[in-house]
Design an enzyme around this catalytic site. Sequence first.
Site, mmCIF file in Angstrom:
data_model
loop_
_atom_site.group_PDB
_atom_site.id
_atom_site.type_symbol
_atom_site.label_atom_id
_atom_site.label_comp_id
_atom_site.label_asym_id
_atom_site.label_seq_id
_atom_site.Cartn_x
_atom_site.Cartn_y
_atom_site.Cartn_z
ATOM 1 N N SER A 1 -4.015 3.192 1.509
ATOM 2 C CA SER A 1 -3.615 1.842 1.875
ATOM 3 C C SER A 1 -4.702 0.853 1.476
ATOM 4 O O SER A 1 -5.847 0.952 1.932
ATOM 5 C CB SER A 1 -3.365 1.749 3.382
ATOM 6 O OG SER A 1 -3.125 0.410 3.762
ATOM 7 N N HIS B 1 -0.408 2.437 -1.117
ATOM 8 C CA HIS B 1 0.340 1.824 -0.012
ATOM 9 C C HIS B 1 -0.069 0.358 0.094
ATOM 10 O O HIS B 1 -1.248 0.046 0.246
ATOM 11 C CB HIS B 1 -0.004 2.595 1.273
ATOM 12 C CG HIS B 1 0.677 2.111 2.508
ATOM 13 N ND1 HIS B 1 1.787 2.743 3.039
ATOM 14 C CD2 HIS B 1 0.382 1.096 3.349
ATOM 15 C CE1 HIS B 1 2.144 2.134 4.153
ATOM 16 N NE2 HIS B 1 1.318 1.117 4.357
ATOM 17 N N ASP C 1 0.507 -3.112 2.131
ATOM 18 C CA ASP C 1 1.023 -3.776 3.328
ATOM 19 C C ASP C 1 1.349 -5.230 3.004
ATOM 20 O O ASP C 1 0.509 -5.968 2.479
ATOM 21 C CB ASP C 1 -0.011 -3.722 4.447
ATOM 22 C CG ASP C 1 -0.149 -2.330 5.033
ATOM 23 O OD1 ASP C 1 0.884 -1.728 5.380
ATOM 24 O OD2 ASP C 1 -1.289 -1.834 5.143
ATOM 25 N N MET D 1 2.741 -8.687 4.818
ATOM 26 C CA MET D 1 2.933 -9.298 6.136
ATOM 27 C C MET D 1 3.221 -10.780 5.974
ATOM 28 O O MET D 1 2.622 -11.442 5.133
ATOM 29 C CB MET D 1 1.678 -9.104 6.992
ATOM 30 C CG MET D 1 1.142 -7.686 7.021
ATOM 31 S SD MET D 1 -0.344 -7.587 8.049
ATOM 32 C CE MET D 1 -1.074 -6.083 7.388
ATOM 33 N N HIS E 1 4.969 -1.567 2.335
ATOM 34 C CA HIS E 1 5.279 -1.528 3.772
ATOM 35 C C HIS E 1 5.481 -2.963 4.222
ATOM 36 O O HIS E 1 4.515 -3.715 4.372
ATOM 37 C CB HIS E 1 4.136 -0.836 4.518
ATOM 38 C CG HIS E 1 4.281 -0.864 6.009
ATOM 39 N ND1 HIS E 1 3.239 -0.540 6.846
ATOM 40 C CD2 HIS E 1 5.331 -1.160 6.823
ATOM 41 C CE1 HIS E 1 3.638 -0.638 8.097
ATOM 42 N NE2 HIS E 1 4.904 -1.028 8.104
ATOM 43 N N MET F 1 6.034 -5.671 6.736
ATOM 44 C CA MET F 1 5.947 -6.104 8.132
ATOM 45 C C MET F 1 6.364 -7.562 8.160
ATOM 46 O O MET F 1 5.545 -8.473 8.327
ATOM 47 C CB MET F 1 4.526 -5.889 8.652
ATOM 48 C CG MET F 1 4.181 -4.421 8.837
ATOM 49 S SD MET F 1 2.437 -4.133 9.212
ATOM 50 C CE MET F 1 1.815 -3.835 7.539
ATOM 51 N N MET G 1 4.450 4.466 12.989
ATOM 52 C CA MET G 1 3.206 3.760 13.249
ATOM 53 C C MET G 1 2.444 4.465 14.364
ATOM 54 O O MET G 1 3.031 4.879 15.362
ATOM 55 C CB MET G 1 3.479 2.310 13.637
ATOM 56 C CG MET G 1 4.178 1.483 12.574
ATOM 57 S SD MET G 1 3.286 1.428 10.996
ATOM 58 C CE MET G 1 1.713 0.685 11.497
ATOM 59 N N GLY H 1 -0.284 -4.430 11.707
ATOM 60 C CA GLY H 1 -0.842 -5.709 11.312
ATOM 61 C C GLY H 1 -2.329 -5.716 11.064
ATOM 62 O O GLY H 1 -2.813 -6.561 10.314
ATOM 63 N N GLY I 1 -8.208 -0.657 10.819
ATOM 64 C CA GLY I 1 -9.402 -0.317 11.577
ATOM 65 C C GLY I 1 -9.159 0.075 13.017
ATOM 66 O O GLY I 1 -10.105 0.372 13.748
ATOM 67 N N ASP J 1 1.155 6.275 9.830
ATOM 68 C CA ASP J 1 0.413 5.106 9.330
ATOM 69 C C ASP J 1 -0.377 4.492 10.480
ATOM 70 O O ASP J 1 0.208 3.981 11.442
ATOM 71 C CB ASP J 1 1.384 4.081 8.756
ATOM 72 C CG ASP J 1 0.673 2.871 8.163
ATOM 73 O OD1 ASP J 1 -0.571 2.877 8.098
ATOM 74 O OD2 ASP J 1 1.372 1.924 7.768
ATOM 75 N N GLY J 2 -1.710 4.555 10.351
ATOM 76 C CA GLY J 2 -2.557 3.883 11.319
ATOM 77 C C GLY J 2 -3.639 4.765 11.898
ATOM 78 O O GLY J 2 -3.336 5.722 12.610
ATOM 79 N N GLY J 3 -4.881 4.482 11.563
ATOM 80 C CA GLY J 3 -5.999 5.209 12.155
ATOM 81 C C GLY J 3 -6.189 6.613 11.637
ATOM 82 O O GLY J 3 -6.899 7.413 12.265
ATOM 83 N N SER K 1 -8.679 2.309 6.417
ATOM 84 C CA SER K 1 -10.115 2.337 6.716
ATOM 85 C C SER K 1 -10.676 3.748 6.625
ATOM 86 O O SER K 1 -11.864 3.924 6.344
ATOM 87 C CB SER K 1 -10.386 1.753 8.105
ATOM 88 O OG SER K 1 -9.722 2.486 9.116
#
Length: 229
Positions: free
Chosen positions: A7, A31, A33, A35, A64, A66, A135, A140, A143, A173-175, A196
């Site tokens: 990402s 990926h 994002d 927004m 992706h 959003m 998610m 949004g 990190g 997706d996320g962390g 991240s």
Amino acid sequence: MGRLAASILSADLARLAEQVKLVEQHAEVIHIDIMDGHFVPPIALGTVVVDSLRPYTQRTLHGHLMVDAPEQFFEELADAGLDVVSFHHEAVGDPEPAIAKARAAGLKVGLTLNMETPVEAVFPVLDQVDDVMLMSIRPGWSGQELNPDVYPRIEAVRNEVDRRGLAVDVEIDGGVKVENAQRAVDAGATVLVSASGIYKAPDKAEAARALAEIASRGRSTLPAREGTV
């Protein structure tokens, strides 16, 4: 075989092509994002980024979205060179018309669920999508720490995909970082999306290599069957 999606939300956007080249040996998917400042507060990336990046990589570009009313962006994103679009179930209500419009634009299509949305929401259209993205953070912002409540959600979707014999990817997706990626794969994730976890690591290429290896080797254990979430 599982895959890594890098990402670019955490990448150095001033050197975006270089940042992609740095990890694309290991990341089969880039990926992106997108927004709109409405569905989520930040404004980030967009069609111009897809168009600018397309000449510099042959990897799959996965957008992706959003955004509110994601259908309005499908054709322009396809024209810019996007390969796959995922949009939020929460943004469309009934996802079937949006899925059909994405297909008509020549895109592969995925459906994304926030943590508060029951995974059963995707089951009626599971045979119409190429992937389900779950998610594991509030959408949004890059990190954030992965919410472990996502693991039984992955299992529930994976179980339904397998029960119906569908060729549908299950994404997280996320962390996602090296230290938690195996647990996600063991739960049934086939695509690891990491921002991240790659681009804030001291050695970005090594982080991408390690995550890709975890994704590709698959489950180390079979999760207990605990029903849906």
